[in-house]
Design a protein around this motif. Structure first.
Motif, mmCIF file in Angstrom:
data_model
loop_
_atom_site.group_PDB
_atom_site.id
_atom_site.type_symbol
_atom_site.label_atom_id
_atom_site.label_comp_id
_atom_site.label_asym_id
_atom_site.label_seq_id
_atom_site.Cartn_x
_atom_site.Cartn_y
_atom_site.Cartn_z
ATOM 1 N N VAL A 147 0.867 -1.178 0.000
ATOM 2 C CA VAL A 147 0.000 0.000 0.000
ATOM 3 C C VAL A 147 0.906 1.231 0.000
ATOM 4 O O VAL A 147 1.637 1.470 0.964
ATOM 5 N N ILE A 148 0.865 2.015 -1.081
ATOM 6 C CA ILE A 148 1.683 3.212 -1.218
ATOM 7 C C ILE A 148 0.769 4.422 -1.101
ATOM 8 O O ILE A 148 -0.228 4.526 -1.831
ATOM 9 N N VAL A 149 1.094 5.335 -0.202
ATOM 10 C CA VAL A 149 0.270 6.526 0.003
ATOM 11 C C VAL A 149 1.121 7.764 -0.206
ATOM 12 O O VAL A 149 2.160 7.931 0.442
ATOM 13 N N ALA A 150 0.675 8.622 -1.098
ATOM 14 C CA ALA A 150 1.310 9.927 -1.293
ATOM 15 C C ALA A 150 0.492 10.964 -0.540
ATOM 16 O O ALA A 150 -0.727 11.039 -0.688
ATOM 17 N N LYS A 151 1.147 11.740 0.286
ATOM 18 C CA LYS A 151 0.469 12.821 1.009
ATOM 19 C C LYS A 151 1.491 13.908 1.300
ATOM 20 O O LYS A 151 2.687 13.646 1.427
ATOM 21 N N SER A 152 1.002 15.130 1.458
ATOM 22 C CA SER A 152 1.885 16.232 1.798
ATOM 23 C C SER A 152 2.061 16.301 3.308
ATOM 24 O O SER A 152 1.297 15.707 4.066
ATOM 25 N N SER A 211 17.877 8.261 -12.937
ATOM 26 C CA SER A 211 19.004 8.464 -12.029
ATOM 27 C C SER A 211 19.007 7.353 -10.991
ATOM 28 O O SER A 211 17.943 6.882 -10.571
ATOM 29 N N PRO A 212 20.174 6.903 -10.559
ATOM 30 C CA PRO A 212 20.213 5.814 -9.578
ATOM 31 C C PRO A 212 19.651 6.225 -8.226
ATOM 32 O O PRO A 212 19.169 5.377 -7.481
ATOM 33 N N GLY A 213 19.682 7.526 -7.891
ATOM 34 C CA GLY A 213 19.172 7.958 -6.595
ATOM 35 C C GLY A 213 17.710 7.627 -6.409
ATOM 36 O O GLY A 213 17.290 7.160 -5.348
ATOM 37 N N ALA A 214 16.896 7.887 -7.445
ATOM 38 C CA ALA A 214 15.472 7.578 -7.361
ATOM 39 C C ALA A 214 15.250 6.081 -7.218
ATOM 40 O O ALA A 214 14.396 5.628 -6.443
ATOM 41 N N GLY A 215 16.027 5.291 -7.953
ATOM 42 C CA GLY A 215 15.879 3.842 -7.864
ATOM 43 C C GLY A 215 16.268 3.302 -6.500
ATOM 44 O O GLY A 215 15.600 2.411 -5.950
ATOM 45 N N ILE A 216 17.361 3.823 -5.935
ATOM 46 C CA ILE A 216 17.809 3.388 -4.611
ATOM 47 C C ILE A 216 16.765 3.748 -3.549
ATOM 48 O O ILE A 216 16.429 2.941 -2.669
ATOM 49 N N ALA A 217 16.239 4.969 -3.595
ATOM 50 C CA ALA A 217 15.236 5.385 -2.611
ATOM 51 C C ALA A 217 13.999 4.504 -2.691
ATOM 52 O O ALA A 217 13.433 4.096 -1.664
ATOM 53 N N GLY A 243 1.942 -0.421 8.103
ATOM 54 C CA GLY A 243 2.731 -1.008 7.027
ATOM 55 C C GLY A 243 2.638 -0.254 5.722
ATOM 56 O O GLY A 243 3.015 -0.766 4.661
ATOM 57 N N VAL A 244 2.141 0.991 5.762
ATOM 58 C CA VAL A 244 1.986 1.799 4.556
ATOM 59 C C VAL A 244 3.334 2.372 4.132
ATOM 60 O O VAL A 244 4.127 2.819 4.966
ATOM 61 N N ILE A 245 3.593 2.366 2.829
ATOM 62 C CA ILE A 245 4.772 3.026 2.280
ATOM 63 C C ILE A 245 4.372 4.464 1.983
ATOM 64 O O ILE A 245 3.611 4.723 1.049
ATOM 65 N N ARG A 246 4.865 5.412 2.756
ATOM 66 C CA ARG A 246 4.437 6.795 2.627
ATOM 67 C C ARG A 246 5.432 7.587 1.790
ATOM 68 O O ARG A 246 6.642 7.524 2.024
ATOM 69 N N VAL A 247 4.921 8.331 0.799
ATOM 70 C CA VAL A 247 5.747 9.196 -0.037
ATOM 71 C C VAL A 247 5.086 10.572 -0.095
ATOM 72 O O VAL A 247 3.992 10.772 0.432
ATOM 73 N N GLU A 248 5.754 11.516 -0.753
ATOM 74 C CA GLU A 248 5.250 12.886 -0.796
ATOM 75 C C GLU A 248 4.672 13.282 -2.143
ATOM 76 O O GLU A 248 3.833 14.181 -2.201
ATOM 77 N N THR A 249 5.098 12.642 -3.222
ATOM 78 C CA THR A 249 4.663 13.053 -4.555
ATOM 79 C C THR A 249 4.189 11.853 -5.358
ATOM 80 O O THR A 249 4.526 10.697 -5.054
ATOM 81 N N ASN A 250 3.443 12.137 -6.434
ATOM 82 C CA ASN A 250 3.014 11.030 -7.293
ATOM 83 C C ASN A 250 4.181 10.419 -8.047
ATOM 84 O O ASN A 250 4.148 9.246 -8.410
ATOM 85 N N GLU A 251 5.253 11.195 -8.280
ATOM 86 C CA GLU A 251 6.434 10.627 -8.930
ATOM 87 C C GLU A 251 7.102 9.594 -8.024
ATOM 88 O O GLU A 251 7.525 8.528 -8.479
ATOM 89 N N GLN A 252 7.207 9.909 -6.743
ATOM 90 C CA GLN A 252 7.768 8.938 -5.804
ATOM 91 C C GLN A 252 6.860 7.717 -5.689
ATOM 92 O O GLN A 252 7.343 6.583 -5.551
ATOM 93 N N LEU A 253 5.556 7.944 -5.739
ATOM 94 C CA LEU A 253 4.623 6.821 -5.711
ATOM 95 C C LEU A 253 4.891 5.882 -6.877
ATOM 96 O O LEU A 253 4.957 4.655 -6.702
ATOM 97 N N MET A 254 5.069 6.441 -8.074
ATOM 98 C CA MET A 254 5.308 5.606 -9.242
ATOM 99 C C MET A 254 6.696 4.971 -9.204
ATOM 100 O O MET A 254 6.883 3.867 -9.727
ATOM 101 N N ASP A 255 7.690 5.654 -8.611
ATOM 102 C CA ASP A 255 9.013 5.038 -8.445
ATOM 103 C C ASP A 255 8.892 3.697 -7.726
ATOM 104 O O ASP A 255 9.519 2.699 -8.116
ATOM 105 N N ILE A 256 8.119 3.688 -6.661
ATOM 106 C CA ILE A 256 7.953 2.468 -5.861
ATOM 107 C C ILE A 256 7.026 1.485 -6.551
ATOM 108 O O ILE A 256 7.268 0.265 -6.554
ATOM 109 N N ALA A 257 5.958 2.006 -7.166
ATOM 110 C CA ALA A 257 5.004 1.129 -7.841
ATOM 111 C C ALA A 257 5.687 0.303 -8.924
ATOM 112 O O ALA A 257 5.359 -0.868 -9.127
#
Length: 910
Positions: free
Chosen positions: A432-437, A632-638, A468-482
């Motif tokens: 479960v990935i949740v993007a929120k500010s 970039s490898p940074g986004a993939g590593i995160a 157990g939620v994977i919390r991110v801040e942006t939709n781009e980070q959400l898609m990185d994990i997805a």
């Protein structure tokens, strides 16, 4: 004469919209004298058999005296709830208190044509909650043996039911205390009902577009054409009173003219026409409406009032509402192929479920999926989220075999306690990935009519971590994990192998991985991609499989600079094959790709989901083929680090509910009710030390006694009673904890020393003012800590823990949790502050009594969870010694709390 009780104030908060077993909705409320005619109609419509089952005799009509008794209740000793659908009563549940005030007799009557929809179970849940409020602790009932449906309602309620057969009647009795089993039963019924209601919206058997238009570019035109061109498999109906034909099909003037049932009505009419259309849908038996029209809650108070009335009417007639201001819904299942949205085309088939609120963010998520080549299973944009919410769609995704992971973008959250409960269960099977500010919960966007939080910063994020939620801040980070969770197996651990054709680049990636908490097992840099395709690709495959075959390597990160003669696509094919053969995740980052025609990010196949490969666990579900790729490898590593954290949460022992023994919840509830009678309105009342100690003691929380005094003689007398040596403290709420400022003096061993210290403390504190003082027996030495518990308008109960001192407060080194807690939650809670290392043998000191601290935390969390009236509790300081935990001071405030967003009553929020 029938003796009628004087009615109490009508308990409007007992009213609730509920979801029935078949996914339809209904309204539940307390009965009133105005229901007499409707109750008579309900009774007369019942079959003779149903009447006999309820009254043990045949009764064609209720007498005036019976109607008065059944409808005129006091909502305390006698209470009744009615279920309303389409303005008609379809079920009644009631209780009557017996001679023993803790007992009540309960009875139900369900309309013949609505039996089997779970109405009896819902009435029992709400009636039991009302009875508990009124001090009733046990229900009894008499049921005829042949009334198997009612017997099943009682036996499946989750309570421990005792029954015996006497004189041709089955007598039942059961305590109303909520247990793990009864909670699980209620949650399971809620889950099945809400999942069913969403299934009819996401996979409807028929769709009607109201406001369909032939005007190109209009919302009605786009919605109708997107449904038709998307290949929807069911019948589609166009509704427009001014057109005879639309999109090659006959148009109907009103929804009531459409032949056959309609599961989903898509509403795209002007704002001023929406209410009328929704009422026509209700009259036509439509199961759900999707409102694309805007202008409701986002337009201010008047619009919000209209929105609430619209939802109230829809629910009372069995309909769910998506929106208003919704972007639409999508289902890529080939058997459905529904694109009832403003997206120009049906997204690629995949395994990711997506939820958004505003149309703008929904469009951004759609675009991100397309750009990353991530396919979706279903999408829902809730708009103003007046009814259907993320909680509802998570219930659906939990059972959906086509969904392997879910992503949600939240701008606000309406029922976080329920979200936490559902997400914790869902996350055990699907990420479960949740993007929120960071300001979500503190501020509300336009159109969002929910509560805001007053909890400490970090409490909401702590709730997400608990679940157990994977919390991110942006939709781009959400898609990185997805990209990872939809295509790769979960890593079994944090150890990573880094592959690169540049040593410098490999080391940079390894450093980034370590910064994200990953362990770099090895860096492989001797793969020569410039050797040509026929040599380089087999070599890469051989080396990568060899490394992944090592037990202490759990994932691989591939980061390459451009190489002559090799395409990104061919390298990705090899990486995907290695991931499938090894059963371990592989992600890639290609550096320096400048050709804009090459979409590096999300280099996943847009083909249909593939079945799970052999190395995957059997319950891993479907996945999308391809390799997650990043610019970039940074986004993939995160992203990989976030997935590792989730995998570790999923694999851990989640513990058992933290339910300590020696708790008397009834005594606390009864005493708090007495105390609240003297608390006006919404004000808070601070309890004195004796009352505080008494209430805490009912939960096994013992406060070390102290005594205030007015004179030195009184202080000496109190010290004699408490026991020497003693501590002397000011009662000022700030200075009482400040040894450095002279507000505390320790280890005073005799009367003469005590008198002298009293004089000295008064002189020392005189610059700050004049304060009272108290004495207290000395506690064993240990680490001073602070525990707090509050009732938050949004989150409900929140407990906080930190080690006492200015450094902790100034650095905000607090841990927060939202009860209920498991044993694992408690253990992690006390270990979360950075300074908590001082409890575990820091710098050679003996370890503290952590087990005792965990027991105290569990008791405080349970107390706060079970009694929302306890608005504020602070235990400070709590001295954690090597063999004992001692509470030196406690503050407790009570108040009339706003109703929690997730109570024992299974209900939909308005």
């Amino acid at each position: 004469m029938v003796e009628l009780a004087q009615p109490a104030a009508y308990p409007d908060y007992w009213e609730a919209d509920v979801v029935l077993r078949d996914g339809a909705t209904a309204h539940l409320r307390p009965i009133t004298p105005a229901d007499a005619d409707a109750l008579q109609a309900f009774h007369m419509a019942q079959s003779q058999n149903s009447t006999y089952m309820r009254f043990f005799t045949y009764k064609s009509k209720l007498s005036g005296k019976e109607l008065r008794r059944f409808t005129e209740v006091d909502h305390r000793d006698r209470a009744a709830l009615v279920m309303i659908l389409g303005g008609e009563i379809i079920g009644v549940g009631r209780y009557d208190r017996l001679a023993d005030p803790a007992d009540a007799e309960v009875a139900f009557n369900i309309a013949d044509k609505h039996q089997g929809r779970g109405i009896g179970s819902i009435l029992l849940e709400h009636l039991a909650a009302a009875a508990r409020e009124n001090g009733i602790r046990r229900f009894v009932a008499e049921v005829l043996p042949e009334n198997r449906k009612m017997l099943t309602v009682f036996s499946e309620a989750g309570y421990e039911v005792h029954r015996h057969f006497d004189d041709g009647v089955v007598s039942l009795e059961f305590k109303l205390d909520l247990t793990d089993k009864s909670r699980q039963v209620m949650e399971a019924r809620e889950h099945r009902a809400e999942a069913r209601s969403l299934a009819e919206l996401l996979a409807p058997s028929s769709v009607a577009v109201i406001g369909a238009s032939r005007q190109w570019g209009s919302i009605g035109y786009d919605l109708l054409n997107h449904i038709v061109e998307g290949g929807y498999k069911g019948p589609v109906h166009a509704v427009n009173p001014e057109a005879l034909e639309l999109a090659g099909m006959l148009s109907y003037a009103r929804i009531g003219d459409v032949p056959g049932p309609v599961d989903l009505a898509v509403v795209a009419v002007p704002y001023e026409e929406v209410d009328t259309v929704v009422r026509e849908c209700a009259a036509a038996g439509v199961r759900g409406v999707l409102i694309a029209s805007a202008g409701y809650a986002e337009a201010g108070a008047e619009g919000l009032a209209r929105q609430r009335e619209l939802v109230r009417h829809a629910r009372a007639n069995g309909m769910r509402v998506i929106g208003p201001a919704s972007l639409g819904v999508v289902n890529t299942d080939p058997e459905v192929s529904l694109n009832a949205s403003l997206a120009p085309s049906l997204p690629a088939r995949g395994v990711l479920g997506l939820f958004s609120q505003s149309a703008a963010l929904g469009a951004a998520l759609f675009a991100a999926c397309t750009r990353r080549r991530v396919g979706v299973s279903s999408c829902l944009s809730a708009g103003n989220r007046a009814d259907v919410s993320g909680n509802d769609v998570m219930q659906y995704w939990e059972d959906d075999p086509a969904t392997a992971a879910v992503g949600l973008y939240f701008e606000s959250i309406g029922n976080p306690r329920k979200f936490s409960r559902i997400a914790r269960r869902l996350a055990r099977s699907k990420p479960v990935i949740v993007a929120k500010s960071d300001v979500m919960g503190l501020q509300l966007p336009p159109g969002h009519a929910v509560r805001t939080t007053q909890a400490p910063a970090g409490a909401l994020d702590a709730m997400f971590r608990q679940a157990g939620v994977i919390r991110v801040e942006t939709n781009e980070q959400l898609m990185d994990i997805a990209q990872i969770v939809v295509s790769q197996p979960l890593p079994a651990g944090p150890r990573l192998a880094v592959f690169s054709n540049s040593l410098a680049l490999g080391k940079v990636v390894a450093d980034g991985a370590a910064a994200h908490g990953l362990e770099v097992a090895q860096i492989v840099t001797d793969v020569d991609l410039d050797a040509g395709m026929s040599v380089a690709l087999p070599s890469l495959k051989r080396r990568l499989l060899g490394v992944l075959d090592q037990e202490d390597v759990h994932a691989a990160m591939i980061t390459y600079l451009p190489a002559r003669g090799l395409t990104v696509e061919r390298i990705a094919e090899v990486l995907q094959e290695c991931a499938e053969l090894s059963g371990k995740p592989v992600v890639a980052a290609f550096i320096g790709i400048l050709d804009p025609a090459i979409h590096v990010e999300g280099l996943l196949s847009a083909a249909a989901p593939a079945p799970a490969a052999a190395p995957w666990p059997e319950d891993a579900g479907p996945r999308q083929r391809g390799v997650p790729c990043y610019a970039s490898p940074g986004a993939g590593i995160a992203a990989l680090a976030a997935v590792v954290g989730y995998a570790q949460w999923k694999a851990r022992d989640h513990g058992q509910p933290a339910l300590p023994e020696g708790v008397d919840a009834d005594a606390v509830a009864a005493r708090v009710e007495e105390l609240l009678a003297a608390v006006p309105g919404e004000s808070l009342h601070t309890l004195d030390a004796a009352e505080t100690a008494s209430l805490l003691g009912r939960y096994g929380i013992t406060v070390l006694p102290s005594a205030r005094f007015g004179t030195p003689d009184e202080a000496v007398s109190a010290a004699d009673r408490l026991g020497w040596p003693v501590a002397l403290k000011t009662v000022d709420p700030v200075l009482r904890h400040r040894l450095d400022l002279g507000g505390v003096r320790l280890n005073i061993r005799d009367a003469e020393s005590l008198r002298r210290n009293i004089v000295q403390m008064a002189e020392l504190l005189s610059p700050y003012g004049s304060f009272g003082m108290e004495v207290q027996s000395m506690a064993p030495v240990g680490q001073a800590c602070t525990l707090r518990a509050i009732e938050d308008p949004l989150l409900g109960p929140v407990v906080s823990f930190g080690l006492a001192g200015d450094a902790v407060n100034l650095l905000d080194d607090w841990a927060h949790r939202v009860p209920p807690l498991t044993s694992t939650d408690v253990a992690e809670f006390v270990r979360s502050p950075r300074a908590s290392r001082k409890l575990f043998g820091y710098q050679g000191l003996p370890p503290a009594d952590v087990a005792g601290l965990e027991d105290l935390v569990a008791r405080l969390a349970l107390l706060k969870d079970e009694h929302p009236e306890l608005a504020y509790i602070e235990l400070n300081p709590v001295v954690v010694g090597t063999s004992a935990v001692t509470i030196l001071a406690a503050d407790l405030k009570i108040g009339n709390p706003a109703r929690r967003t997730d109570s024992a009553r299974r209900a939909m929020l308005g």
